[in-house]
Scaffold this motif. Structure first.
Motif, short mmCIF file in Angstrom:
data_model
loop_
_atom_site.label_atom_id
_atom_site.label_comp_id
_atom_site.label_asym_id
_atom_site.label_seq_id
_atom_site.Cartn_x
_atom_site.Cartn_y
_atom_site.Cartn_z
N ILE A 267 -7.49 13.44 -2.46
CA ILE A 267 -6.05 13.73 -2.45
C ILE A 267 -5.41 13.26 -1.15
CG2 ILE A 267 -4.33 15.58 -2.38
CD1 ILE A 267 -5.29 15.30 -5.14
N ASN A 268 -6.04 13.57 -0.03
CA ASN A 268 -5.42 13.25 1.26
C ASN A 268 -5.34 11.75 1.52
OD1 ASN A 268 -4.66 15.82 2.22
ND2 ASN A 268 -6.80 16.29 2.72
N LEU A 269 -6.36 11.00 1.13
CA LEU A 269 -6.28 9.55 1.31
C LEU A 269 -5.31 8.92 0.32
CD1 LEU A 269 -8.79 10.16 3.08
CD2 LEU A 269 -9.65 7.91 2.40
N ALA A 270 -5.23 9.48 -0.87
CA ALA A 270 -4.23 9.02 -1.84
C ALA A 270 -2.82 9.31 -1.32
CB ALA A 270 -4.45 9.68 -3.19
N THR A 271 -2.64 10.44 -0.65
CA THR A 271 -1.34 10.78 -0.07
C THR A 271 -0.92 9.74 0.96
OG1 THR A 271 -1.74 13.16 -0.39
CG2 THR A 271 -0.03 12.54 1.19
N GLU A 272 -1.85 9.34 1.81
CA GLU A 272 -1.55 8.32 2.81
C GLU A 272 -1.06 7.03 2.13
OE1 GLU A 272 -4.41 9.22 6.64
OE2 GLU A 272 -5.20 7.94 5.05
N GLU A 273 -1.79 6.58 1.11
CA GLU A 273 -1.40 5.32 0.46
C GLU A 273 -0.06 5.46 -0.25
OE1 GLU A 273 -2.82 2.06 -2.91
OE2 GLU A 273 -4.30 3.43 -2.05
N TYR A 274 0.14 6.57 -0.94
CA TYR A 274 1.40 6.77 -1.65
C TYR A 274 2.58 6.76 -0.68
CZ TYR A 274 5.23 8.89 -4.18
OH TYR A 274 6.47 9.14 -4.72
N LEU A 275 2.46 7.48 0.42
CA LEU A 275 3.56 7.55 1.39
C LEU A 275 3.79 6.20 2.07
CD1 LEU A 275 2.83 11.04 3.00
CD2 LEU A 275 4.65 10.46 1.38
N LEU A 276 2.71 5.46 2.32
CA LEU A 276 2.83 4.14 2.92
C LEU A 276 3.65 3.20 2.04
CD1 LEU A 276 1.94 2.04 5.12
CD2 LEU A 276 -0.06 1.58 3.67
N LYS A 277 3.44 3.29 0.74
CA LYS A 277 4.03 2.32 -0.19
C LYS A 277 5.30 2.81 -0.89
CE LYS A 277 -0.38 0.02 -1.04
NZ LYS A 277 -1.42 -0.37 -2.03
N ASN A 278 5.66 4.10 -0.69
CA ASN A 278 6.75 4.64 -1.51
C ASN A 278 7.76 5.49 -0.76
OD1 ASN A 278 5.87 3.96 -4.49
ND2 ASN A 278 4.02 4.73 -3.48
N THR A 279 7.81 5.40 0.56
CA THR A 279 8.80 6.20 1.29
C THR A 279 9.65 5.30 2.19
OG1 THR A 279 7.18 6.66 3.03
CG2 THR A 279 7.44 8.33 1.32
N GLU A 280 10.91 5.68 2.33
CA GLU A 280 11.82 4.94 3.21
C GLU A 280 11.84 5.52 4.61
OE1 GLU A 280 15.91 7.34 1.99
OE2 GLU A 280 15.57 5.30 1.24
N HIS A 281 11.24 6.71 4.76
CA HIS A 281 11.21 7.37 6.07
C HIS A 281 9.86 7.15 6.74
CE1 HIS A 281 15.05 9.31 5.39
NE2 HIS A 281 14.61 9.75 4.21
N ASP A 282 9.79 7.46 8.03
CA ASP A 282 8.53 7.45 8.76
C ASP A 282 7.82 8.79 8.54
OD1 ASP A 282 9.00 4.89 9.74
OD2 ASP A 282 9.99 5.63 11.56
N ILE A 283 6.51 8.80 8.79
CA ILE A 283 5.70 9.98 8.48
C ILE A 283 4.78 10.29 9.64
CG2 ILE A 283 3.97 10.97 6.91
CD1 ILE A 283 6.52 10.41 5.42
N PHE A 284 4.62 11.57 9.94
CA PHE A 284 3.50 12.07 10.74
C PHE A 284 2.83 13.15 9.92
CE2 PHE A 284 1.54 15.01 13.78
CZ PHE A 284 0.70 14.13 14.46
N MET A 285 1.53 13.01 9.66
CA MET A 285 0.85 13.95 8.78
C MET A 285 -0.46 14.41 9.39
SD MET A 285 -0.19 13.55 4.73
CE MET A 285 -1.61 12.48 4.89
N LEU A 286 -0.77 15.68 9.17
CA LEU A 286 -2.04 16.27 9.57
C LEU A 286 -2.77 16.78 8.34
CD1 LEU A 286 -0.96 18.42 12.67
CD2 LEU A 286 -2.03 16.16 12.70
#
Length: 329
Positions: free
Chosen positions: A16-35
């Motif tokens: 789930i967590n690695l899928a979250t990284e890929e999804y956010l990388l390819k599908n968000t217009e904002h920047d992300i910081f995630m733990l």
């Protein structure tokens, strides 16, 4: 103004967590910081040979998940005592790679806890010369994901055992991990704090530093896409093992004062050819091996099915099923 969405993941599933990284990388217009933290698992780099990076017997005995990530670099061990952080940022193509920028904030936060960390030429963070953080980056269009580990209270003996391998069995051009001396951040804290407080403190530090930073929770719709990606990709053998570069696997076995050695030629996780050295089997028996083995996945469950076949019965007068299976891994 583009926001910096700060996420503290409630999931401890590496798929789930690695899928979250890929999804956010390819599908968000904002920047992300995630733990996030994961249950015990081994995370390999995109261009690595999975089997040459893991202690397969230990992985199976302890039911560890093995997951391939998007970025290159080496293999890392995750457990509930390890904190993973991810920056997903927009930038100018050609200038977007910047390990110093994204590790500096981590170093400054550690300094606020009176823990002094330095960065080496491999972009690891060290305390007293021992590694507490490995880092990797991956570019997608005009965006970058920078992610790293933070060993807070990891069970270091399990880390060592999980990635202890015999590299002499493998010959390939994959990226090989560089083993390092490691330590935990918690050993250097002036006063004890929980890993939860450590994470919340880091999140608060980032939010306080960046004017555009806000706490954020993923929507149900986003989670739906993430779970689908997790199932279809990150929980698949084809991605985690089959994506490995082509390789040659060799192993030798001593049985009843005889030596048998095997060579497997693997591409995209499948056995392309097999060779035997020694006088343990005759030509007919070798032909039986080849007929049944070539084309199947270099995966224990698949080979186990073949070994159970009646056509292998002639071989079992010389070699047990367990020995045959052991030759392949």
């Amino acid at each position: 103004m583009r926001k910096l969405l700060c996420i503290n993941s409630s999931f401890n599933n590496p798929y789930i967590n690695l899928a979250t990284e890929e999804y956010l990388l390819k599908n968000t217009e904002h920047d992300i910081f995630m733990l996030y933290s994961n249950t015990p698992s081994i995370i390999i780099g995109k261009h690595q040979n999975a089997l040459s990076e893991i202690n397969l017997d230990y992985v199976e005995k302890n039911q560890l998940k093995v997951v391939r990530r998007l970025s290159g670099g080496g293999t890392v061990y995750h457990d509930s005592g390890n904190v993973n952080y991810s920056w997903i940022m927009h930038g100018e193509q050609g200038k977007i790679i910047d390990f110093k920028k994204y590790t500096d904030d981590i170093s400054v936060y550690l300094q606020s806890l009176a823990v002094h960390a330095t960065r080496n030429k491999n972009n690891d963070l060290l305390i007293d010369g021992k590694k507490i953080s490995g880092n990797a980056e991956h570019i997608f269009k005009n965006k970058l994901i920078h992610h790293g580990t933070l060993l807070f209270s990891t069970e270091l003996d399990k880390l060592t055992n999980a990635i202890k391998v015999d590299l002499n069995r493998f010959k390939d051009k994959s990226v090989q991990s560089k083993r390092s001396r490691v330590t935990n951040i918690s050993y250097y804290l002036k006063k004890d704090i929980s890993i939860q407080k450590f994470c919340q403190g880091l999140l608060n530090f980032i939010i306080a530093k960046y004017d555009n930073a806000i706490e954020y929770q993923l929507s149900k719709e986003q989670l739906g896409f993430i779970k689908q990606l997790s199932t279809e990709k990150y929980n698949s053998w084809d991605w985690n093992f089959g994506y490995s570069p082509k390789y040659l696997f060799k192993k030798e076995l001593q049985v009843q004062n005889n030596t048998v050695s095997i060579s497997l030629y693997i591409k995209k996780g499948k056995i392309l050819d097999i060779e035997f050295v020694g006088n343990f089997f005759n030509d007919e028996e070798i032909s039986i091996f080849k007929k049944n083995i070539i084309g199947i996945k270099h995966r224990k469950a698949d080979i186990q099915k073949i070994v159970q076949m009646e056509s292998f019965k002639v071989i079992f007068n010389k070699l047990s099923r367990e020995n045959i299976l052991g030759l392949f891994f």
